[in-house]
Design an enzyme around this catalytic site. Structure first.
Site, PDB file in Angstrom:
ATOM      1  N   LYS A  53       0.843  -1.206   0.000  1.00  0.00           N
ATOM      2  CA  LYS A  53       0.000   0.000   0.000  1.00  0.00           C
ATOM      3  C   LYS A  53       0.876   1.252   0.000  1.00  0.00           C
ATOM      4  O   LYS A  53       0.642   2.195  -0.755  1.00  0.00           O
ATOM      5  CB  LYS A  53      -0.943  -0.021   1.212  1.00  0.00           C
ATOM      6  N   GLN A  97      -4.605  -1.929   9.519  1.00  0.00           N
ATOM      7  CA  GLN A  97      -4.538  -3.234   8.846  1.00  0.00           C
ATOM      8  C   GLN A  97      -5.120  -4.313   9.757  1.00  0.00           C
ATOM      9  O   GLN A  97      -4.734  -4.436  10.920  1.00  0.00           O
ATOM     10  CB  GLN A  97      -3.086  -3.555   8.465  1.00  0.00           C
ATOM     11  N   ASP A 120     -11.129   2.504   4.083  1.00  0.00           N
ATOM     12  CA  ASP A 120     -11.446   1.074   4.005  1.00  0.00           C
ATOM     13  C   ASP A 120     -12.953   0.836   3.864  1.00  0.00           C
ATOM     14  O   ASP A 120     -13.376  -0.260   3.500  1.00  0.00           O
ATOM     15  CB  ASP A 120     -10.957   0.340   5.265  1.00  0.00           C
TER      16      ASP A 120
HETATM   17  N1  GUN Z   1      -7.154  -7.163   5.924  1.00  0.00           N
HETATM   18  C1  GUN Z   1      -7.556  -7.852   4.830  1.00  0.00           C
HETATM   19  N2  GUN Z   1      -8.092  -7.013   3.927  1.00  0.00           N
HETATM   20  C2  GUN Z   1      -8.017  -5.782   4.445  1.00  0.00           C
HETATM   21  C3  GUN Z   1      -8.401  -4.497   3.969  1.00  0.00           C
HETATM   22  O1  GUN Z   1      -8.947  -4.318   2.883  1.00  0.00           O
HETATM   23  N3  GUN Z   1      -8.136  -3.465   4.804  1.00  0.00           N
HETATM   24  C4  GUN Z   1      -7.556  -3.625   6.005  1.00  0.00           C
HETATM   25  N4  GUN Z   1      -7.354  -2.553   6.754  1.00  0.00           N
HETATM   26  N5  GUN Z   1      -7.200  -4.792   6.485  1.00  0.00           N
HETATM   27  C5  GUN Z   1      -7.430  -5.860   5.696  1.00  0.00           C
END
Ligand code: GUN
Length: 293
Positions: A53, A97, A120
């Site tokens: 990211k 995350q 998100d």
């Molecule tokens: N863990 C798995 N997918 C995601 C996501 O799209 N965002 C976040 N923050 N954690 C995740």
């Protein structure tokens, strides 16, 4: 002929457009969009996702901040870190995350992120808007899949979409988007999960199958109708001594046997994963534009 839904191509197109928009902003003397990510602990997969990211932010000209907290961090410390980012006028998007350690309430964390910065799309306010068909932040993976369908001009209207998995991150929002009254929606959606008894029969009716259950190679050729579009959201690490890192990434679809039956299919890796990042970056620019004074 089967079309490979190449996430590299589709995400590159999205990222190029974002890069052009970001350049125009900075050329006009404005600051760049800014994503802040919080990583708690050092789960291997999470490390990889967050690093990706951050790298992708750089590639399109965004600013990014990575905040790392120890796995035994107090819940209150994490909530304070989020609140500080909420208050920071130079932070546009915030994500924590997942998964986070069990001693911390995931729900409290999700609700601590200000909805205006919820890139998100996990806050109940964002989810409520999504369900009501209002503009909001769409969770990055379902958003990325919609961008993928758009890029390859996959028709969805009137199709029967079978979504396997009902998670808040993928399956549930995916089912809402595919059934919504918009261009890349208007599907009849069946959502399946671990208590669905006749999963194979239902999958065989799917014009579109979205596999998002997190079980490597679960979807076999005998579950897929000839000509179906298959979207593989799985990214499970499976131990493999012959692989450089000691594991391989496996999708939820047995690709080699399923692909020949399909009209279009996403590979793993190189499919949905790259689109997830594209979705997140688009949400970050959206947050930036909406939060300008
Ligand atoms: N863990 C798995 N997918 C995601 C996501 O799209 N965002 C976040 N923050 N954690 C995740």
């Amino acid at each position: 002929m089967m079309v490979l839904l190449d996430g590299k191509k589709a995400s590159a197109a999205v990222k190029e457009a974002l890069q052009v928009q970001t350049q125009a902003l900075t050329a006009a003397g404005k600051r760049a969009p800014h994503l802040a990510a919080i990583l708690v602990g050092n789960n291997g997969a999470s490390e990889t996702y967050v690093a990706s990211k951050v790298k992708n932010c750089e590639e399109v000209g965004f600013r990014s901040t990575l905040i790392r907290l120890e796995s035994d961090v107090a819940e209150s410390v994490l909530l304070e870190a989020i609140e500080k980012l909420n208050q920071d006028p130079e932070v546009d998007g915030i994500l924590v995350q997942l998964p986070i350690p069990k001693h911390i309430s995931e729900q409290k964390v999700i609700e601590a992120i200000h909805p205006a910065k919820d890139v998100d799309g996990f806050h109940p306010s964002s989810v409520g808007k999504l369900v009501q068909g209002l503009p909001t932040f769409i969770p990055a993976t379902p958003y990325g899949i919609m961008l993928m369908l758009e890029h390859f001009d996959i028709e969805t209207r009137g199709k029967h979409a079978v979504v396997i998995g009902r998670s808040n991150i993928v399956g549930r929002p995916m089912s809402i988007l595919l059934s919504s009254n918009q261009k890349r929606g208007n599907c009849t959606v069946t959502i399946c999960h671990s208590h669905t008894p006749n999963l194979k029969e239902i999958c065989l009716q799917g014009d579109i199958i979205v596999a998002a259950l997190g079980r490597p190679e679960f979807v076999k050729a005998d579950m897929v109708k000839v000509g179906a579009v298959v979207i593989d959201v799985g990214i499970t690490r499976v131990d493999d001594a012959t692989a450089k890192k000691g594991f391989r990434i496996k999708g939820d679809v047995a690709f080699s046997e399923v692909a020949p039956k399909t009209s279009a299919i996403t590979p793993v890796p190189g499919g949905v994963g790259l689109m997830t990042i594209a979705g997140l970056l688009k949400n970050t620019l959206q947050a930036y534009l909406q939060n300008q004074p």
